[in-house]
Enzyme design. Sequence first.
Site, short mmCIF file in Angstrom:
data_model
loop_
_atom_site.label_atom_id
_atom_site.label_comp_id
_atom_site.label_asym_id
_atom_site.label_seq_id
_atom_site.Cartn_x
_atom_site.Cartn_y
_atom_site.Cartn_z
N ASP A 147 23.61 27.55 2.28
CA ASP A 147 22.72 27.69 3.43
C ASP A 147 22.20 29.13 3.55
OD1 ASP A 147 21.32 26.71 5.59
OD2 ASP A 147 22.94 27.06 7.02
N GLY A 198 16.13 30.17 3.88
CA GLY A 198 14.96 30.46 4.71
C GLY A 198 15.09 31.81 5.38
N HIS A 247 14.19 29.45 -1.39
CA HIS A 247 14.66 28.30 -2.18
C HIS A 247 14.54 28.60 -3.67
CE1 HIS A 247 15.03 26.16 1.49
NE2 HIS A 247 13.74 25.94 1.69
N THR A 306 20.39 14.28 3.97
CA THR A 306 19.59 13.14 4.45
C THR A 306 18.77 13.55 5.68
OG1 THR A 306 21.60 12.41 5.58
CG2 THR A 306 21.01 11.23 3.58
N LEU A 324 33.13 22.14 -17.00
CA LEU A 324 32.96 22.07 -15.54
C LEU A 324 32.01 20.94 -15.14
CD1 LEU A 324 33.06 24.41 -12.86
CD2 LEU A 324 30.67 23.89 -13.26
#
Length: 260
Positions: free
Chosen positions: A33, A36, A50, A79, A144
Amino acid sequence: MFEKFSLHKGKTESPHHVTKSGRVPEHVAIIMDGNGRWAKKRGLPRIAGHREAMKTIKRITKEADRLGVKVLTLFAFSTENWKRPKAEVEFLMKLPQQFLTTYLTELVEQNVQVQAMGDLSRLPAYTLQAVKSAIERTENNTGLILNFALNYGSHAEIVHAVQNIIQEVSDHHLSLEDVTEQKIAEHMMSPALPDPDLLIRTGGEIRLSNFMLWQLAYTELYFSEEFWPDFNERSLQEAVHVFSARQRRFGGLAEGSEDS
Ligand code: IPE
Ligand code: IPE
Ligand code: MG
């Protein structure tokens, strides 16, 4: 899509200094997170954050592998993220393709196995195609596991699991007594993966935002103020270090604290 594989649960030693004295989390899940806000701080459009995030994904995947982490789950799109402006959603949907075009060869060289969880059917065709081809190209890799949570939401996952279980019961493939914790776990979107040992959320928010609610029941939580594009190798080392000093009890008692 969700290949079965066996992973031992428990302690793994890392050859590296950060965790010399402790354990390395076998499964690290990250809520990436702050993209932005990272961009805003620099006077850039949100999408610049991003774009930068992809570089962090690459670096952190490499570092997690180096530290001895076996599974890295990254929350890439929820979602609920469809609520964002159309242009931002469109940009986000193009990222898997961009990321994989740029880095897939390197991931293959690193023996990384790409997986994905979420409702992939709602993704645009080009996004789905990129993800599917990465999964196929890396399915025989044994290193991994890089698991992308894409159009993933825990509530949707639980709804889906409940629907499937009810269907199996009504088809008489399952009896009511068979609906155990184990059975429910098998119907989640990460049935072959151990539950995360460590959850990291970057960007300063102290919440789960509908991420892996079932699987995080006993996960150690770690919140970082850093925005995801700023999160680096040292940041991950610090998180793993903090994890290694935590005492997990799973509802029991700490070792050596029995009365007898
Ligand atoms: C995380 O960064 C990326 C996604 C949710 C797709 P954000 O885009 O949420 O960045 P902030 O939280 O607004 O700074
Ligand atoms: C969580 O971040 C989802 C991802 C990182 C993909 P959000 O930015 O969507 O979470 P909220 O809205 O702040 O809770
Ligand atoms: Mg956010």
